[in-house]
Write a protein that holds these residues in place. Structure first.
Motif, PDB file in Angstrom:
ATOM      1  N   GLY A 731      -1.968  -4.469  -1.258  1.00 45.36           N
ATOM      2  CA  GLY A 731      -2.368  -4.257   0.127  1.00 45.36           C
ATOM      3  C   GLY A 731      -1.991  -2.880   0.644  1.00 45.36           C
ATOM      4  N   PHE A 732      -2.210  -2.690   1.972  1.00 47.59           N
ATOM      5  CA  PHE A 732      -2.066  -1.334   2.537  1.00 47.59           C
ATOM      6  C   PHE A 732      -0.938  -1.294   3.551  1.00 47.59           C
ATOM      7  CE2 PHE A 732      -6.455  -2.808   2.308  1.00 47.59           C
ATOM      8  CZ  PHE A 732      -6.835  -2.168   1.150  1.00 47.59           C
ATOM      9  N   HIS A 733       0.172  -1.948   3.255  1.00 47.66           N
ATOM     10  CA  HIS A 733       1.123  -2.093   4.356  1.00 47.66           C
ATOM     11  C   HIS A 733       2.269  -1.088   4.318  1.00 47.66           C
ATOM     12  CE1 HIS A 733      -1.474  -5.337   4.776  1.00 47.66           C
ATOM     13  NE2 HIS A 733      -0.935  -6.057   3.806  1.00 47.66           N
ATOM     14  N   GLN A 734       2.265  -0.150   3.347  1.00 47.82           N
ATOM     15  CA  GLN A 734       3.352   0.837   3.355  1.00 47.82           C
ATOM     16  C   GLN A 734       3.100   1.869   4.445  1.00 47.82           C
ATOM     17  OE1 GLN A 734       1.450   0.403   0.386  1.00 47.82           O
ATOM     18  NE2 GLN A 734       2.826   0.560  -1.366  1.00 47.82           N
ATOM     19  N   PRO A 735       4.153   2.564   4.888  1.00 44.81           N
ATOM     20  CA  PRO A 735       3.943   3.604   5.899  1.00 44.81           C
ATOM     21  C   PRO A 735       3.125   4.755   5.326  1.00 44.81           C
ATOM     22  CG  PRO A 735       6.215   3.586   5.121  1.00 44.81           C
ATOM     23  CD  PRO A 735       5.569   2.351   4.585  1.00 44.81           C
ATOM     24  N   VAL A 736       2.402   5.421   6.206  1.00 45.73           N
ATOM     25  CA  VAL A 736       1.493   6.491   5.772  1.00 45.73           C
ATOM     26  C   VAL A 736       2.244   7.619   5.067  1.00 45.73           C
ATOM     27  CG1 VAL A 736      -0.248   8.089   6.552  1.00 45.73           C
ATOM     28  CG2 VAL A 736       0.011   5.905   7.689  1.00 45.73           C
ATOM     29  N   GLY A 737       3.516   7.805   5.427  1.00 47.38           N
ATOM     30  CA  GLY A 737       4.270   8.883   4.801  1.00 47.38           C
ATOM     31  C   GLY A 737       4.372   8.707   3.291  1.00 47.38           C
ATOM     32  N   ASP A 738       4.524   7.450   2.823  1.00 45.74           N
ATOM     33  CA  ASP A 738       4.727   7.240   1.381  1.00 45.74           C
ATOM     34  C   ASP A 738       3.395   7.073   0.646  1.00 45.74           C
ATOM     35  OD1 ASP A 738       7.140   6.973   2.526  1.00 45.74           O
ATOM     36  OD2 ASP A 738       7.166   4.767   2.401  1.00 45.74           O
ATOM     37  N   TYR A 739       2.409   6.542   1.357  1.00 42.04           N
ATOM     38  CA  TYR A 739       1.198   6.135   0.629  1.00 42.04           C
ATOM     39  C   TYR A 739      -0.012   6.479   1.486  1.00 42.04           C
ATOM     40  CZ  TYR A 739      -2.450   2.762  -0.441  1.00 42.04           C
ATOM     41  OH  TYR A 739      -3.653   2.169  -0.711  1.00 42.04           O
ATOM     42  N   LEU A 740      -0.931   7.248   0.936  1.00 45.24           N
ATOM     43  CA  LEU A 740      -2.068   7.686   1.751  1.00 45.24           C
ATOM     44  C   LEU A 740      -3.344   6.954   1.304  1.00 45.24           C
ATOM     45  CD1 LEU A 740      -2.646   9.538   4.034  1.00 45.24           C
ATOM     46  CD2 LEU A 740      -3.254  11.322   2.417  1.00 45.24           C
ATOM     47  N   PRO A 741      -3.809   5.983   2.094  1.00 45.72           N
ATOM     48  CA  PRO A 741      -4.952   5.169   1.644  1.00 45.72           C
ATOM     49  C   PRO A 741      -6.204   5.971   1.339  1.00 45.72           C
ATOM     50  CG  PRO A 741      -3.881   4.153   3.519  1.00 45.72           C
ATOM     51  CD  PRO A 741      -3.231   5.489   3.352  1.00 45.72           C
ATOM     52  N   ILE A 742      -6.426   7.110   2.005  1.00 50.13           N
ATOM     53  CA  ILE A 742      -7.709   7.780   1.742  1.00 50.13           C
ATOM     54  C   ILE A 742      -7.805   8.235   0.294  1.00 50.13           C
ATOM     55  CG2 ILE A 742      -8.175   8.562   4.090  1.00 50.13           C
ATOM     56  CD1 ILE A 742      -7.105  11.291   3.216  1.00 50.13           C
ATOM     57  N   ARG A 743      -6.657   8.333  -0.384  1.00 48.81           N
ATOM     58  CA  ARG A 743      -6.725   8.747  -1.793  1.00 48.81           C
ATOM     59  C   ARG A 743      -7.330   7.644  -2.660  1.00 48.81           C
ATOM     60  NH1 ARG A 743      -2.539  12.784  -1.846  1.00 48.81           N
ATOM     61  NH2 ARG A 743      -3.392  14.188  -0.269  1.00 48.81           N
ATOM     62  N   ASP A 744      -7.360   6.409  -2.109  1.00 48.09           N
ATOM     63  CA  ASP A 744      -7.857   5.285  -2.916  1.00 48.09           C
ATOM     64  C   ASP A 744      -9.306   4.950  -2.639  1.00 48.09           C
ATOM     65  OD1 ASP A 744      -5.716   4.757  -4.457  1.00 48.09           O
ATOM     66  OD2 ASP A 744      -4.751   3.419  -3.032  1.00 48.09           O
ATOM     67  N   TRP A 745     -10.005   5.829  -1.922  1.00 50.67           N
ATOM     68  CA  TRP A 745     -11.402   5.510  -1.635  1.00 50.67           C
ATOM     69  C   TRP A 745     -12.199   5.446  -2.936  1.00 50.67           C
ATOM     70  CZ3 TRP A 745     -13.693   7.767   3.464  1.00 50.67           C
ATOM     71  CH2 TRP A 745     -12.893   7.331   4.541  1.00 50.67           C
ATOM     72  N   GLY A 746     -12.897   4.318  -3.125  1.00 49.50           N
ATOM     73  CA  GLY A 746     -13.781   4.176  -4.285  1.00 49.50           C
ATOM     74  C   GLY A 746     -13.050   4.079  -5.603  1.00 49.50           C
ATOM     75  N   ARG A 747     -11.746   3.745  -5.545  1.00 45.20           N
ATOM     76  CA  ARG A 747     -10.994   3.734  -6.796  1.00 45.20           C
ATOM     77  C   ARG A 747     -11.267   2.456  -7.580  1.00 45.20           C
ATOM     78  NH1 ARG A 747      -4.493   3.672  -6.682  1.00 45.20           N
ATOM     79  NH2 ARG A 747      -4.438   1.803  -7.933  1.00 45.20           N
ATOM     80  N   PRO A 748     -11.479   2.580  -8.900  1.00 43.76           N
ATOM     81  CA  PRO A 748     -11.696   1.352  -9.685  1.00 43.76           C
ATOM     82  C   PRO A 748     -10.381   0.597  -9.867  1.00 43.76           C
ATOM     83  CG  PRO A 748     -11.722   3.259 -11.118  1.00 43.76           C
ATOM     84  CD  PRO A 748     -11.598   3.787  -9.717  1.00 43.76           C
ATOM     85  N   GLY A 749     -10.472  -0.717 -10.061  1.00 34.63           N
ATOM     86  CA  GLY A 749      -9.268  -1.500 -10.334  1.00 34.63           C
ATOM     87  C   GLY A 749      -8.759  -1.157 -11.715  1.00 34.63           C
ATOM     88  N   ASP A 750      -7.441  -1.273 -11.899  1.00 37.23           N
ATOM     89  CA  ASP A 750      -6.877  -0.969 -13.213  1.00 37.23           C
ATOM     90  C   ASP A 750      -6.607  -2.291 -13.913  1.00 37.23           C
ATOM     91  OD1 ASP A 750      -5.370  -0.475 -15.350  1.00 37.23           O
ATOM     92  OD2 ASP A 750      -3.784   0.641 -14.337  1.00 37.23           O
TER      93      ASP A 750
END
Length: 1817
Positions: A731-750
């Motif tokens: 999920g996307f619940h970490q603070p923006v400082g540690d994790y930037l969701p826009i980097r995951d746009w269109g990312r395939p699952g691993d």
């Protein structure tokens, strides 16, 4: 896969697995699977090995091979390489057992295909397979000699299965296979014969093309040059050319970089362009053959994508040329039958290139030959390719066939070059989202955007600004959620869901202040992401509006149904899935806002529960699913309070109509409870209280909702399922400082770090489930039990309620129930192999006992309580098939999973780079699949009871109950092993005529049970002797049953359907089930090799002996059953009371039972021979076929001996050679005496010896070594005597001939091949024994002019001629003594109705016969075909019959062809049209043999060149004069001598007929000869399309149209252009005009051949530009049209010199107009200056019109130049006006874009021009 997991697997498994299904490793119980799979695999190996060694094909081998294919569905190829090879070899041996029943062969072949499917797993070193057994199998089935006689019935799918099987085995043929195949099939390559098609299709199927480069000299190099030159030189698309193309496409694809295709590329593209059959010019006549034999687009695409790249880049240049020349056909305003092909080309080509790129860059290297570096696609190649395709694809987006093809093309193109593909699509999408008036535009652009979504969102270094378009698109798409436009609504949902799945909806705008590592695009995205919350809320408002407008009150009248309509349910699905996707992808902050909003909407309104209520409840369920804790906290207390408050007073419970608020809250609660089970435990007491309260409701709607709640609580607590589908694990619940969701746009699952959160039932949950069952289910079962025993009364409503509760408990806790237990039913089949089922672990242990429900009681006491019966049927169905999920639900989920995968997959990188939600879904499907196959299918006593109960319901009183019960029964029959045998006797009880208690409903029910449904088993037609021998006689006997009435149409229809289905589905059942010894040795290896080792014991010698004994017993038992069945059916037919319908059914069944490996019993032979004279036409037809089949069965084999002519000839040279001259007809050496006849070696088949000789040519041995002919009656076998007795009886024959010469359907009858086969068999098997009896009949019939009588005698004669193949010389001589006079009479009595039958008769008689054997016939036909006796019609017919005979002889009768030509030449000036047409056709056949093919000697048959030479001499008078050639011949033959000119005109008409006839039929076109006739044709052909012209002119026009479409060799082009230039200088303007139309078609149909020859291009250009200045206005205008066409298809380019030339011409000064006195004669002839000026204007206009859909850079200037001439004299003014109006029409649609190409001043002038008054003048 990481390294360490590999090591781990080996130790647990004990072997290296070939290829597992990776998803199994992600299941929550993955650790248990290795032991399980090893256990199953060892059972399969052991039992399959035993079954083969014990020779038990059925049931042993079939049972365990089926288990093997299930194993592969569950675990993939999870066995060692050694086992893999052994399985393949064993199955290969089994599939190629010669006498194996075809349906068994098909099943085994499908498994073998599956084992061979992933060819990278086994290299050529691991496995080698022989090719010949497959060829023999293929030949035996697809070219069966007995199928047409009804001795073999093959399944429909057998052809495709065999082809796929050969394709799968092909890579493993030995290295010498190619040479062996060529030796085998080269002798068949005779282009005039059907064997050509056969040989080439064998080449296409079998020739291996994947040999490694060091073996290429043993592979394609042996045949490539020979076949490619054949392909190059063949011109008229014969049927086999398609197979050649398919072969080359495969060769090119498998050997990229090892073959130099460059010399062939122009020809390849020319032929591809021709094959698209695009319309060119105005009056074009298509050759029908071009349409039917066109290339298969799939292979063309394959070929083209393999040619791209490499050093020369030539293919890409031609491909761009191809797309340039056909782009305008993609414009949505164009439509035709060619469009589908173009769209297919568009859709498949990018996919194919992506597949190639994947292979070059990303695929794991395997043993297959890699592509050399020099020929890999470079970045530049890819860019060029994408550019060349963009324009057609953008046009195709709005095509009439829908935008799907374009969307798929764009998806693949965007993977390669997003920066070229996506911007133009966006340009079309933004305006489409704004417009309200063109919904089609919106749906088209959105579906294309969905295709490129992934490339857009993930950006990447090629297209970094991609993601910035995402939010504007989403916001603008919102208005599409529109209650008034259904399709718009659905595509918008799909669009939003697609984008949201790829992007986490998290507000990152705070990151702008917190982080410093952001790029420019990152900053833009972060600030944009603040709008996400807005988007979600707006979307919800739209949805609420949609829901408000679709409540029941608004959309229905009171009276209508309360169910949802189909459209509403689709919208509901779209809405709920989109909304839940959005919530899944939200951050927690946005989610909380959304939850608040939904909760308020749901609780402040009260919805009806049918339509809008379902939608709202779905939205609430979505919130609960995503964050159960937060949502339940709001919903559960609210709903429970509301329900309790209303239900406080007692009378509510008994209300029929419940309070709306109560219903709504109950519905809401039942949907919200579909969440992760352990979150429900908090609320268990509330929920239990509600359940106990509401399950007692009286109102059906109320307690059904309560049952749903129960069902959902049980499911949530009892099942295993993933609990979240986020696009990023955790999920996307970490603070923006540690994790930037826009980097995951269109990312395939691993795949290796999916971190699926599984819900596995905890102890508390299971105990809650069991507590619920005890509390609720047990009491209901007690009540029902007491009711069934008669101890307690219950009202119908109560029974229904109890059953509903039971059903829902079953549905909810199905996975907790123990499997149905019971004893296995013994003795259904006897087998020496263990047939036990395997069980799988699905993560559950079992608990409670459930008792069986007894429903006989309801049937006896209240059969009309249909509602309860419906429910009972559902419950039984679930007991039998439900294991926690339904099969049909699983199938539809599998389907939709595949659809979504397709729409979002990345074919370029491959390797399962799907988005995470999809991968989780796939793992879940794997779990469901295991659940469905968990218990296996053993048939136990409890199943037996349930199925008998179902049978009882299937034959009950109400048709609805019957049909529901039947469908459950069919499913069950297909599930459990061997249960059909147990049930059939019970079904047949109802059909038994002695059983008088049967009602009509039971009778119908039983028939339906036999018929089965369209997908499942058909009891009447199981492929097994035991079953058929019961069911078929029973169906026929049921005709005597008291319940059967032919007055009821429904029963009559049922019997028709039954008979029809049996005829359609019957496949010949095997009689011989032997397994050869080679298989047993392989099976033994399988049991002793590899890991895991089987536990089963290798059979001892006694067991093997027992197996052999059983195999023999089974074979003899099959024969007994077969004979028993036939005698049963004959008994039925012997019954006098049998209604006629059943007599027919029975005879139909009998006709299916003819076989080629076992003769029909004598009683049946007698029956069929007697039936030849039956009163009913149907019976007679069946009998004719059957007796023809019997003739084949009793035919004696004739001995053959080899002659080996192959020593005579070493090189490959086809055609007439000294070593095949002895095969040709030579009137000086005909066998006229007995000794000549004996000395002559007859070769019957026409193709032998033409191309190359076979190693051994088999010919018939001399007469004395053949079986004796004309046996006397005592020497005959029993079946022969029966036939002999009947056919030598004159009375029988009289009656028989009488029937044969009746009309069946007037005007529809044709020559019947069945009757021909019957007579051929008679005369072949019995010599001339019956000739004396038949001769008087033949003599009588031949003189009768009725068509049916003539047809009958034609059938007998053709049978006689073919049947006398092995007669002795004296008999044959006598025969011809009888036949020649008969045929003479027949041919002089020929009529319009019968000439076709006589033609067929002679053609059939000459087929595959040595011409020297039939010399009597040929000499008789050649006597004088055109003698004028009986008028022109009889002449034409005689020619037709003669042509039929000669055409069958192909190249073996050059002498006869020469004689015929000599005879016909003086008669070519025929007056009569029908004789002319016939002569034209005969000439085609005379010259057919004169082909221009590679390696072919010049023919000894007549040649076209010599003939043309002689014709031209006679046509000379027409060539010279200039006056018009009129068709002024009077139709009677005048007595006086006509002048040369008239004769020449008559001759020309015949020559034209010949040219037209040969256009589509010959293999190569005689271009040089045609060219010499061209000037004459140009002179005659009219310009306009007008049907009132006489025959001569019309023919000339047709002829030109056909010739212009011909394919030209490069060396022929200069010759054609020289002739055209000459004609362009002719004095007749008609000829000059026609040159232009001819040129258009000829250039387009040979486009790339022309373009590869620069001189030719310049010549054409010169010719057109010269004709632009012609003195005749029409010619000038046509030249302009032609020029514009050439520019449009990029044949000529718009370059500076050409532009300058036209501008100079435009500036020609016109002389001033002089004032004239009134009344003087106006000077009409235009001056030369005017013509030149007009030419310039026309040239400019052509340039402008050549790009109708865009504005190139040079266009604005040209438009300005043109406008200067708006006020010139006519015809210039007219031209300018037309051009401008056309420009306006074609550019109007996209004027906004086009406008940008002009400067402001130019725009002013233009606007002025287009709207000025002169435009309307």
């Amino acid at each position: 896969m990481s390294m360490f997991s590999f090591q781990g697997q080996n130790s647990a498994l004990g072997f290296v697995s070939q290829k597992d299904i990776v998803y199994n490793k992600l299941l929550p119980y993955a650790d248990k699977l290795d032991d399980e799979s090893n256990d199953i695999l060892s059972k399969i190996k052991g039992n399959l090995g035993r079954a083969v060694q014990l020779r038990e094909i059925w049931p042993g081998v079939l049972f365990w091979t089926r288990k093997l294919s299930t194993y592969m569905r569950l675990y993939g190829r999870k066995f060692s390489k050694e086992d893999h090879v052994l399985f393949i070899k064993l199955l290969y041996e089994l599939v190629t057992i010669p006498r194996l029943e075809i349906s068994i062969m098909q099943g085994l072949a499908r498994l073998l295909i599956n084992l061979l499917k992933k060819r990278e797993l086994l290299s050529r070193e691991d496995l080698e397979l022989p090719w010949r057994p497959l060829y023999e199998l293929h030949d035996r089935i697809l070219f069966s000699k007995t199928e047409h006689l009804g001795l073999n019935w093959f399944p429909n799918s057998v052809e495709s299965v065999l082809k796929t099987l050969i394709k799968s085995c092909r890579p493993y043929f030995s290295e010498d296979a190619t040479q062996e195949m060529l030796d085998e099939w080269r002798p068949l390559l005779c282009p005039f014969d059907v064997t050509m098609q056969r040989a080439i299709s064998y080449f296409e199927l079998f020739l291996p093309t994947t040999l490694p480069p060091e073996l290429h000299h043993k592979g394609f190099k042996l045949w490539f040059d020979e076949l490619i030159t054949l392909w190059e030189s063949v011109q008229n698309l014969p049927g086999w050319e398609v197979h050649l193309v398919n072969l080359f496409a495969r060769l090119a694809n498998d050997n990229i970089g090892y073959i130099d295709w460059d010399p062939y590329i122009p020809k390849i593209f020319t032929k591809i362009l021709r094959s698209l059959n695009l319309p060119v010019g105005t009056s074009q006549i298509l050759v029908p053959r071009y349409v039917t034999n066109a290339y298969d687009i799939g292979h063309v695409v394959f070929w083209v994508s393999s040619l791209l790249g490499g050093p020369s880049k030539q293919a890409q240049a031609q491909l761009s040329g191809l797309f340039n020349s056909i782009t305008s056909f993609f414009h949505p305003s164009n439509h035709g039958r060619w469009l589908m092909k173009l769209m297919k080309l568009l859709q498949r080509l990018p996919a194919s290139v992506v597949r190639r790129l994947h292979r070059e860059r990303y695929r794991k290297p395997s043993w297959l030959t890699p592509i050399p570096e020099s020929h890999k696609l470079t970045e530049e190649d890819i860019t060029e390719f994408v550019k060349s395709m963009m324009q057609p694809v953008l046009l195709a987006m709005f095509s009439k066939t829908g935008s799907l093809d374009a969307a798929q093309a764009l998806q693949n193109l965007a993977l390669m070059r997003p920066e070229l593909v996506i911007p133009p699509v966006l340009e079309k999408t933004y305006p489409a989202l704004e417009t309200l008036t063109e919904p089609h535009q919106l749906t088209a652009t959105l579906s294309c955007m969905i295709g490129v979504a992934r490339s857009l969102v993930s950006g990447g270094e090629r297209f970094p600004e991609g993601p910035t378009h995402m939010l504007p698109l989403l916001i603008r798409a919102l208005p599409g959620v529109d209650p008034n436009d259904f399709s718009k609504c659905m595509i918008t949902f799909q669009f939003i869901a697609t984008f949201v799945t790829l992007v986490p909806l998290v507000d990152c705008s705070t990151a702008l202040h917190e982080r410093t590592d952001l790029t420019e695009v990152d900053r833009e995205l972060c600030s944009a992401s603040a709008e996400f919350e807005d988007f979600v809320l707006q979307f919800m408002d739209r949805c609420f509006a949609l829901i408000d407008s679709s409540t029941l009150e608004q959309t229905r009248e009171e009276t209508e149904t309360e169910k949802m309509t189909h459209l509403e349910s689709l919208v509901e699905l779209g809405l709920s899935s989109t909304f839940s996707t959005i919530l899944t992808q939200c951050s927690l902050e946005i989610f909380k806002v959304a939850l608040e909003k939904v909760f308020n909407f749901a609780t402040t309104n009260i919805f009806e529960t049918r339509v809008s209520g379902r939608m709202v409840a779905d939205m609430c369920r979505a919130t609960a699913k995503c964050h159960p804790a937060e949502s339940l906290k709001l919903f559960v207390p609210h709903c429970c309070n509301a329900i309790n408050q209303i239900a406080v007073n007692e009378e509510v419970l008994n209300d029929e109509e419940l309070d709306k608020e109560l219903l709504w809250n109950l519905q809401l609660l039942s949907e919200v409870s579909r969440v992760d089970g352990d979150k429900l435990l908090l609320y268990r007491s509330d929920l239990l209280q509600i359940l106990q309260l509401t399950l007692r409701l009286k109102c059906k709607q109320g307690y059904t909702l309560a049952c749903n709640l129960l069902h959902h609580i049980l499911r949530s607590t009892a099942l295993i399922y993933p609990t979240e589908y986020c696009s990023v694990p955790g999920g996307f619940h970490q603070p923006v400082g540690d994790y930037l969701p826009i980097r995951d746009w269109g990312r395939p699952g691993d795949l290796w770090n999916l971190n699926i959160q599984w819900h596995v039932p905890s102890v508390e949950e299971t105990s809650l489930a069991f507590y619920l069952l005890d509390l609720i289910l047990q009491p209901e079962l007690q009540r029902l039990r007491r009711f069934a025993a008669g101890e307690q009364d219950m009202s119908r409503d109560d029974v229904l309620k109890s059953l509903t509760i039971v059903h829902h408990c079953l549905l909810g806790a199905g996975s907790l129930m123990p499997p149905l237990t019971g004893e296995p039913i013994p003795d259904l089949v006897c087998s020496m192999v263990n047939l036990d089922e395997t069980t799988l672990y699905t993560g559950m242990e079992y608990g409670t006992e459930v008792i069986k429900n007894n429903f006989d009681y309801i049937l006896e006491h209240s059969e009309d309580d249909t509602k309860s019966l419906f429910l009972i049927i559902k419950i039984v169905s679930d007991l039998l098939h439900f294991k926690g999920s339904h099969k049909h639900e699983f199938d539809s989920r599998w389907k939709s999973f595949n659809l979504v995968k397709k729409s979002m997959e990345n074919r370029l990188h491959g390797r399962k780079q799907h988005i995470r939600a999809l991968l989780i879904d796939r793992v879940m499907l794997q779990h469901e699949l295991r659940k469905l196959t968990m218990e296996g299918c053993q048939y136990r006593s409890i199943h037996q009871e349930l199925m008998r109960g179902l049978l009882r319901l299937s034959t009950s009183r109400y048709s609805q109950v019957r049909s529901r019960a039947q469908s459950v029964l069919f499913t069950a029959l297909g599930t459990y092993n061997f249960c059909c045998r147990d049930l059939i006797p019970h079904v047949l009880e109802f059909l038994n005529p002695d059983n008088s208690s049967v009602t009509q409903q039971q009778f119908k029910g039983a028939l339906y049970c036999l018929l089965g449904n369209h997908s499942g088993v058909c009891l009447a037609n199981l492929h097994d002797w035991e079953c058929i021998s019961l069911t078929w006689p029973a169906i026929v006997r049921s005709g005597l049953s008291s319940a059967m009435s032919l007055e009821k149409p429904s029963i009559v229809r049922l019997f028709d359907d039954l008979a029809d289905k049996i005829h359609r589905q019957y496949e010949t059942i095997g009689i011989d089930f032997s397994i050869p010894d080679d298989c047993c040795a392989l099976a033994k290896t399988l049991m002793t090799a590899g890991n895991p080792l089987p536990e089963a014991l290798i059979p001892s010698e006694e067991e093997e002996a027992e197996g052999l004994k059983r195999q023999r017993h089974k074979n003899s038992e099959s024969v007994e059953k077969y004979q028993q069945l036939i005698s049963d059916l004959l008994d039925c037919l012997g019954n006098r009371n049998m209604p006629w319908k059943f007599e027919h059914i029975s005879i139909g069944f009998l006709s299916l039972l003819l076989r080629d490996d076992h003769q029909l019993p004598p009683a049946a032979v007698t029956f069929f021979v007697k039936s030849l004279n039956h009163d009913s036409l149907y019976v007679r037809k069946v009998a004719i076929s059957a007796v023809a089949g019997v003739m084949k069965q009793i035919k004696k084999p004739h001995k053959k001996v080899p002659v080996s002519p192959s020593e005579l000839c070493k090189t490959v040279v086809a055609g007439d050679r000294p070593d095949n001259q002895w095969l040709q007809y030579n009137s000086s050496k005909l066998p006229l005496k007995q000794e000549d006849w004996d000395a002559c070696v007859f070769v019957e088949k026409t193709h032998w010896g033409y191309y190359s000789w076979p190693r051994k040519l088999m010919v018939y041995a001399p007469e004395k070594e053949q079986p004796k002919q004309n046996l006397c009656k005592e020497e005959m076998a029993e079946r022969e005597q029966i036939i002999f007795d009947h056919f030598s009886d004159p009375i029988f024959i009289n009656q028989f001939i009488e029937f044969l010469s009746l009309e069946d359907r007037k005007g529809k009858d044709k020559f019947s091949p069945r009757r021909f086969c019957l007579f051929k068999g008679l005369f072949r098997n019995f010599g001339d024994a019956f000739l004396p009896v038949l001769r008087p009949h033949m003599e009588r019939l031949v003189t009768d002019s009725h068509e049916s009588k003539q047809r009958c005698v034609a059938e007998i004669i053709s049978g006689l001629i073919r049947g006398c193949k092995h007669w002795s010389f004296s008999k044959v001589e006598n025969l011809w003594g009888v036949l020649c006079p008969l045929l003479h009479t027949a041919l002089s009595n020929i009529t319009i109705e019968t000439y076709a039958d006589w033609g067929t008769c002679i053609a059939t008689a000459c087929e595959s016969r040595d011409p020297r054997k039939l010399h009597w016939l040929f000499e008789m036909l050649m006597e004088s075909p055109v003698n004028g006796e009986g008028g022109s019609f009889v002449d034409a017919c005689r020619l037709y019959v003669l042509q039929g005979g000669l055409a069958q002889q192909e190249w073996r009768v050059p002498e006869l062809l020469h004689r015929l030509l000599q005879y016909l030449e003086p008669k070519l000036t025929q007056v009569y049209k029908n004789v002319r047409e016939r002569i034209g056709s005969v000439l085609t056949y005379i010259f057919m043999i004169d082909v221009n093919l590679p390696f072919t000697q010049p023919t000894t048959s007549p040649r076209i060149a010599d003939f043309t030479e002689r014709m031209l001499l006679q046509l000379k008078p027409l060539m010279e004069g200039d006056e018009e050639i009129q068709n002024h011949v009077v139709e009677e033959n005048e007595v006086g001598e006509q002048d040369e000119r008239t004769q020449a005109i008559k001759l020309l008409k015949t020559v034209l007929k010949w040219l037209i006839a040969s256009a589509g039929r010959s293999f190569t076109t005689a271009v040089p000869e045609q060219l010499r006739l061209l000037p004459l044709l140009f002179k005659i052909a009219p310009v306009e399309n007008d049907d009132s012209y006489d025959e001569l002119k019309r023919d000339a026009k047709t002829c030109l149209s056909l010739i212009s479409q011909g394919l030209l060799y490069p060396e022929q082009i200069p010759m054609v252009l020289t002739v055209l230039k000459e004609i362009a200088g002719s004095s007749s303007w008609h000829a000059r005009y026609t040159v232009l139309t001819y040129l258009q078609i000829m250039v387009f149909y040979n486009l790339f051949t022309f373009m590869s020859d620069q001189k030719a291009v310049n010549d054409v250009r010169g010719l057109v530009i010269k004709l632009l200045e012609d003195e005749q206005l029409e010619v000038r205008e046509m030249a302009a049209t032609t020029l514009s066409g050439f520019l449009q298809c990029n044949f000529l380019s718009m370059d500076a010199p050409m532009q300058a030339h036209f501008e100079a011409l435009c500036k020609t000064r016109l002389p001033k107009k002089r004032k004239r006195e009134l009344g003087s004669v106006v000077d009409t002839i235009p001056s030369a200056d005017l013509m030149r000026r007009h030419a310039g204007v026309l040239g400019l206009s052509a340039c402008i019109l050549s790009s109708p859909y865009d504005v190139p850079t040079w266009m604005p200037q040209l438009l300005m130049d043109l406008s200067a001439h708006l006020n010139d004299t006519q015809p210039i003014e007219m031209t300018v006006k037309k051009t401008l109006s056309n420009f306006r029409r074609t550019h109007h649609d996209n004027w906004q874009q086009h406008k940008q190409q002009f400067t402001d001043d130019q725009l002013l002038v233009l606007t002025d021009l287009l709207v000025s008054p002169c435009y309307y003048a």
